[in-house]
Scaffold this active site. Structure first.
Site, PDB file in Angstrom:
ATOM      1  N   LYS A  90     -10.486  -1.495  10.167  1.00 55.22           N
ATOM      2  CA  LYS A  90     -10.656  -2.613   9.386  1.00 55.22           C
ATOM      3  C   LYS A  90     -10.886  -3.858  10.240  1.00 55.22           C
ATOM      4  O   LYS A  90     -10.981  -5.040   9.634  1.00 55.22           O
ATOM      5  CB  LYS A  90      -9.109  -2.893   8.635  1.00 55.22           C
ATOM      6  CG  LYS A  90      -8.483  -1.644   8.064  1.00 55.22           C
ATOM      7  CD  LYS A  90      -8.461  -1.804   6.754  1.00 55.22           C
ATOM      8  CE  LYS A  90      -7.691  -0.672   6.172  1.00 55.22           C
ATOM      9  NZ  LYS A  90      -8.373  -0.177   4.532  1.00 55.22           N
ATOM     10  N   HIS A 134       0.900  -1.070  -0.049  1.00 53.23           N
ATOM     11  CA  HIS A 134       0.125  -0.083   0.062  1.00 53.23           C
ATOM     12  C   HIS A 134       1.099   1.210  -0.030  1.00 53.23           C
ATOM     13  O   HIS A 134       1.810   0.998   0.596  1.00 53.23           O
ATOM     14  CB  HIS A 134      -0.799  -0.176   1.321  1.00 53.23           C
ATOM     15  CG  HIS A 134      -2.099   1.113   1.369  1.00 53.23           C
ATOM     16  ND1 HIS A 134      -1.598   2.271   1.890  1.00 53.23           N
ATOM     17  CD2 HIS A 134      -3.367   0.700   1.227  1.00 53.23           C
ATOM     18  CE1 HIS A 134      -2.858   3.015   1.720  1.00 53.23           C
ATOM     19  NE2 HIS A 134      -3.730   1.986   1.502  1.00 53.23           N
ATOM     20  N   ASP A 170       2.611  -4.893   7.848  1.00 52.10           N
ATOM     21  CA  ASP A 170       1.701  -4.105   7.819  1.00 52.10           C
ATOM     22  C   ASP A 170       0.427  -5.034   7.859  1.00 52.10           C
ATOM     23  O   ASP A 170       0.343  -5.871   7.108  1.00 52.10           O
ATOM     24  CB  ASP A 170       1.482  -3.493   6.362  1.00 52.10           C
ATOM     25  CG  ASP A 170       0.399  -2.762   6.014  1.00 52.10           C
ATOM     26  OD1 ASP A 170      -0.578  -2.933   6.788  1.00 52.10           O
ATOM     27  OD2 ASP A 170       0.279  -2.155   5.158  1.00 52.10           O
TER      28      ASP A 170
END
Ligand code: PMP
Length: 407
Positions: free
Chosen positions: A227, A124, A201
């Site tokens: 999330k 990302h 991550d």
């Protein structure tokens, strides 16, 4: 088959019970952020209605309640990640914030010219740009692990990149664009063998996989609450205690100090050294409720259900002419990215939205990964515990309609 009663679970998510453009909402944008169950929403309102106060400093009753709830969340996260010490849990504003903290504190203090940082092609932007900024400032070199056509990391190539110059490896646990679950334990072990530290991550992994930072031996692990059925604007940086202890503060201000004079300031102990200013108290408090909600359902049950949806959706999507799935790794979570011949992803997104179906379109903050596959973007459907096979059928019908309209 899942033992979960999905229809009952859906009642915990009031946002799902609405029509969009005259059709019942199908929410398939869970990789961007998933929806919040009533207990989490209630934890937020209970905090503001009952005991809102600033933490740590106050000696009055409400401040004590707020501080206790805030610190209870830290213990809950410690348990969730299986961290050894509660002091290893730093509250942040999210994954992006956690990565920037490590780059700006650890990176600026310990990395020098010629040192190498390894990331992967499927990162990302939040796990690319902070390292680029650091490299620009310190003269470090960024190396990138390539991926194969299925969207799996090429571990042989990774090994070739590793050397005594490697100081840090930063890699995503689960790809938000492809759904690939990376072999992070192997990645960590190989990095440690050359003396490099590893940041993982975990933004996409946290609501789907069991996490154990000690078993992984991760040096840093970052995630975002939004999330994992929790609130936005709150995240966690896990770091090994001895490493965090060696790092300078990232932001200066209240809370992160022991004593301030104009001549010299001394810094607070972990974890407060990295928590300057009034934190996002309500959202930190509510995250504990989100973890409890997931634990009550059973993370394994959630994973089983999502895997069923992934399999079903993959089968169904392949019945559509000219549709190509991007990312066919053997180990995947419930994320499907695809492209359709002759139709731009944005048109797909708009026409699906007209039918009440929410998907994500574009590069998903992974532009280099899109470049690797030679595409501008994808349409992405991503699943959470409350999604159903009927909703997958709605997606397939929706896509047939897209083809009818566009081709
Ligand atoms: N990494 C991954 C894999 C992600 O999916 C996301 C969110 N899309 C992020 C990092 C950034 O998270 P946040 O925006 O919550 O900081």
């Amino acid at each position: 088959d899942t033992p979960l009663d999905i229809q009952k679970i859906r009642q915990d998510f009031p946002v799902l019970d609405q029509e969009v453009n005259g059709r019942p909402l199908v929410y398939f944008d869970n990789a961007a952020t998933n929806q919040k169950p009533l207990p989490v929403i209630h934890a937020l309102t209970r905090y503001y209605e009952g005991y809102n106060a600033n933490i740590h400093r106050g000696i009055h009753h409400l401040a004590e309640l707020a501080t206790a709830a805030f610190e209870a969340s830290r213990r809950a996260i410690q348990e969730f990640l299986n961290a050894k010490y509660w002091q290893e849990i730093i509250f942040t504003y999210g994954t992006t914030d956690g990565i920037n903290l490590v780059a700006q504190s650890y990176g600026r203090r310990f990395l020098t010219e010629g040192d190498e940082i390894i990331i992967s092609t499927m990162e990302h932007h939040s796990n690319i740009v902070p390292w680029q900024m650091l490299c620009e400032e310190k003269g470090c070199v960024l190396k990138v692990i390539p991926v194969d056509d299925n969207g799996e990391l090429l571990l042989d190539e990774y090994e070739k990149l590793l050397s005594e110059r490697t100081k840090l490896v930063a890699c995503v646990h689960v790809s938000n664009s492809l759904g690939t679950i990376n072999p992070v334990k192997t990645i960590i072990d190989k990095a440690h063998a050359v003396g490099a530290l590893v940041l993982i991550d975990g933004a996409q992994a946290s609501s789907h996989l069991d996490l154990d930072v000690q078993a992984l031996d991760a040096d840093f692990y970052v995630l975002s609450a939004h999330k994992l059925y929790g609130p936005t604007g709150m995240g966690v940086l896990y770091g090994k205690k001895e490493i965090l202890d060696s790092m300078p503060p990232y932001r200066g201000g209240g809370e992160m100090i022991k004593e301030v004079t104009f001549a010299k300031t001394t810094y607070n102990d972990l974890p407060y050294k990295f928590e300057a200013g009034t934190p996002n108290i309500a959202d930190v408090v509510a995250v504990k409720t989100a973890l409890e909600y997931m634990a009550n359902l059973g993370k394994e049950n959630i994973a089983t259900h999502e895997h069923d949806l992934l399999q079903y959706a993959t089968e169904q999507l392949t019945t559509l002419d000219g549709l190509r799935i991007i990312g066919q790794a053997k180990e995947k979570i419930g994320v499907i990215s695809f492209v359709m011949d002759g139709i731009h992803h944005q048109d797909i997104g708009v026409i699906l939205d007209q039918q009440g179906i929410a998907v994500r379109t574009g590069h998903h903050c992974t532009m280099p990964l899109m470049q690797r596959f030679g595409i501008a973007g994808t349409t992405r459907a991503s699943f959470a515990v409350y999604n159903t096979r009927d909703e997958v059928d709605r997606l397939i019908m929706g896509l047939r309609r897209v083809q009818k309209m566009m081709l």
